[in-house]
Scaffold this motif. Structure first.
Motif, PDB file in Angstrom:
ATOM      1  N   THR A   1       4.562   4.871   4.680  1.00  0.00           N
ATOM      2  CA  THR A   1       4.843   4.621   3.268  1.00  0.00           C
ATOM      3  C   THR A   1       6.053   3.717   3.044  1.00  0.00           C
ATOM      4  OG1 THR A   1       6.147   6.656   3.192  1.00  0.00           O
ATOM      5  CG2 THR A   1       3.820   6.797   2.562  1.00  0.00           C
TER       6      THR A   1
ATOM      7  N   PHE B   1      -2.393   4.041   8.320  1.00  0.00           N
ATOM      8  CA  PHE B   1      -1.258   3.832   7.426  1.00  0.00           C
ATOM      9  C   PHE B   1      -0.928   5.045   6.555  1.00  0.00           C
ATOM     10  CE2 PHE B   1      -3.231  -0.377   8.092  1.00  0.00           C
ATOM     11  CZ  PHE B   1      -2.140  -1.056   8.631  1.00  0.00           C
TER      12      PHE B   1
ATOM     13  N   PRO C   1      -0.761  -5.572  -2.614  1.00  0.00           N
ATOM     14  CA  PRO C   1       0.400  -4.812  -3.083  1.00  0.00           C
ATOM     15  C   PRO C   1       1.167  -5.590  -4.158  1.00  0.00           C
ATOM     16  CG  PRO C   1       0.327  -4.865  -0.670  1.00  0.00           C
ATOM     17  CD  PRO C   1      -0.693  -5.843  -1.163  1.00  0.00           C
TER      18      PRO C   1
ATOM     19  N   LEU D   1       5.290  -2.879   0.521  1.00  0.00           N
ATOM     20  CA  LEU D   1       5.082  -4.055   1.368  1.00  0.00           C
ATOM     21  C   LEU D   1       5.549  -5.327   0.651  1.00  0.00           C
ATOM     22  CD1 LEU D   1       3.900  -4.673   4.181  1.00  0.00           C
ATOM     23  CD2 LEU D   1       1.802  -5.382   3.016  1.00  0.00           C
TER      24      LEU D   1
ATOM     25  N   LEU E   1       6.512   0.711   4.843  1.00  0.00           N
ATOM     26  CA  LEU E   1       6.268  -0.607   5.423  1.00  0.00           C
ATOM     27  C   LEU E   1       6.712  -1.730   4.490  1.00  0.00           C
ATOM     28  CD1 LEU E   1       2.797  -0.374   7.194  1.00  0.00           C
ATOM     29  CD2 LEU E   1       4.993  -0.941   8.243  1.00  0.00           C
TER      30      LEU E   1
ATOM     31  N   LYS F   1      -2.338   0.060  -1.427  1.00  0.00           N
ATOM     32  CA  LYS F   1      -1.673   1.358  -1.302  1.00  0.00           C
ATOM     33  C   LYS F   1      -0.342   1.262  -0.543  1.00  0.00           C
ATOM     34  CE  LYS F   1      -5.930   4.033  -1.628  1.00  0.00           C
ATOM     35  NZ  LYS F   1      -6.920   4.893  -0.923  1.00  0.00           N
ATOM     36  N   LEU F   2      -0.088   0.118   0.046  1.00  0.00           N
ATOM     37  CA  LEU F   2       1.191  -0.090   0.742  1.00  0.00           C
ATOM     38  C   LEU F   2       2.208  -0.563  -0.298  1.00  0.00           C
ATOM     39  CD1 LEU F   2      -0.209  -1.889   3.912  1.00  0.00           C
ATOM     40  CD2 LEU F   2       0.393   0.536   3.673  1.00  0.00           C
ATOM     41  N   LYS F   3       2.713   0.376  -1.079  1.00  0.00           N
ATOM     42  CA  LYS F   3       3.487   0.086  -2.282  1.00  0.00           C
ATOM     43  C   LYS F   3       4.761  -0.701  -2.026  1.00  0.00           C
ATOM     44  CE  LYS F   3       0.644   2.532  -4.868  1.00  0.00           C
ATOM     45  NZ  LYS F   3      -0.244   1.885  -5.857  1.00  0.00           N
TER      46      LYS F   3
ATOM     47  N   GLU G   1      -7.588   2.764   6.111  1.00  0.00           N
ATOM     48  CA  GLU G   1      -6.469   3.516   5.535  1.00  0.00           C
ATOM     49  C   GLU G   1      -5.839   4.472   6.527  1.00  0.00           C
ATOM     50  OE1 GLU G   1      -5.687   6.587   1.804  1.00  0.00           O
ATOM     51  OE2 GLU G   1      -7.534   5.405   1.901  1.00  0.00           O
TER      52      GLU G   1
END
Length: 352
Positions: free
Chosen positions: A95, A91, A141, A123, A97, A119-121, A88
């Motif tokens: 936020t 990254f 995601p 992506l 990506l 958590k890469l909302k 994590e």
């Protein structure tokens, strides 16, 4: 219908270039002061092009770890490195990506920190081809549109891993270690907008269960499939491109009207064990039957409409749309039978 299909496929394959062009236009007018700021944020082991400041190029650098990703980055290129883990920490600020390319690294499932991907909302595109994964990583995601996991060692798909990926349009799992047991009736549940599914070069002996209904392209080449179940394609009424090359299909394994499906425009059955041409639909445009065991072709028998009726209605009637027919690698001797040409009046190429 055909126009809608081609429009959807065009969007699927060209959306990347549209994004890139749009982003470049936004940043074309940046001055030297902005460039200096972006360069100072750039990880020393990577390259940050001034003309494309929301992209970070860390590919081919021999990296074993992912460097801290600046907050402005949308496109992250990490392919061709020695990366083993996804944690994590790099990254935390990333936020925004949209795209990550991790192809050709050494990532394993145990090396992926729990929850790091989900958590890469924002992506949309995740490429993890040519790594060491043994199962599809989870959780993912929810906004993903493309997931490419080809050429790993995947033999397991966790239950429910795709259940929330309603935006996914492309899923590539080709050249892994998938058996029939890995594809349950609910494996692809939730993929309501999937357009392309690639499960070629695995170890399947049966047609996969419960393919998403909106699938347009289904690639199952290089498996060991022997049988097409009765009415199999009624559950995927939009399938347009179907590839079953390099399987073990015989005449007995195909129902009488197994491929007589109006949605299929491109049908590939090369390198199987067929001795005759299966019934096809008048809408079919491309048919690949090379390298089977076919000895002869009777145009009257394989014609999807009555030749007599075709002559009555002429060009504007229900004329078969076949444009390309490949029959080389069989036991057929030229010339091409005249009744083939009478039936398929739109043929542009025949390989025999």
């Amino acid at each position: 219908m055909i126009l809608k299909v081609y429009t959807s496929l065009l969007l699927l394959f060209l959306v990347n270039s549209v994004w890139t062009r749009t982003v470049r236009q936004v940043y074309d007018d940046l001055g030297p002061d902005h460039w200096s700021h972006y360069t100072s944020e750039c990880p020393p082991e990577c390259f940050c092009p001034p003309s494309f400041p929301n992209a970070l190029y860390c590919d081919n650098k021999g990296l074993k770890e992912i460097p801290p990703i600046p907050a402005r980055i949308w496109y992250l290129y990490l392919q061709n490195n020695q990366i083993e883990t996804l944690s994590e920490k790099p990254f935390v600020n990333a936020t925004h990506l949209r795209w990550i390319n991790l192809n050709k690294n050494k990532i394993t499932n145990s090396g992926i920190e729990s929850g790091v991907l989900s958590k890469l909302k924002r992506l949309l595109y995740l490429f993890v081809e040519d790594n060491e994964l043994e199962e599809v990583p989870a959780p993912l995601p929810v906004g993903l549109e493309q997931l490419r996991l080809a050429r790993n060692k995947i033999s397991r798909i966790p239950e429910g891993v795709f259940s929330h990926l309603e935006n996914l349009t492309l899923l590539d799992l080709h050249q892994n270690n998938l058996l029939d047991s890995a594809l349950q009736s609910d494996t692809f549940q939730g993929l309501n907008n999937l357009m392309q599914l690639n499960i070629a070069k695995n170890s399947l002996k049966k047609m996969p269960l419960s393919i998403p209904a909106n699938t347009l392209q289904l690639f199952l080449d290089n498996n060991s499939i022997e049988v097409i179940p009765e009415n199999y394609f009624s559950a995927i009424p939009k399938v347009t491109f179907l590839r079953l090359n390099y399987n073990k299909l015989s005449d007995d394994g195909i129902p009488s009207n197994g491929f007589n499906v109006s949605s299929i425009l491109d049908l590939q059955l090369s390198h199987n064990q067929l001795t005759k041409i299966p019934p096809i639909n008048a809408h079919l445009e491309h048919l690949h039957l090379d390298h089977n065991k076919i000895k002869s072709v009777n145009g009257t028998q394989i014609c999807p409409v009555s030749i007599a009726l075709e002559e009555d209605y002429g060009y504007y009637g229900n004329v078969p749309r076949l444009r390309y027919l490949r029959l080389d690698g069989n036991e057929i001797q030229p010339p091409i039978p005249l009744d083939i040409m009478i039936c398929f009046r739109l043929l542009q190429a025949v390989v025999i």
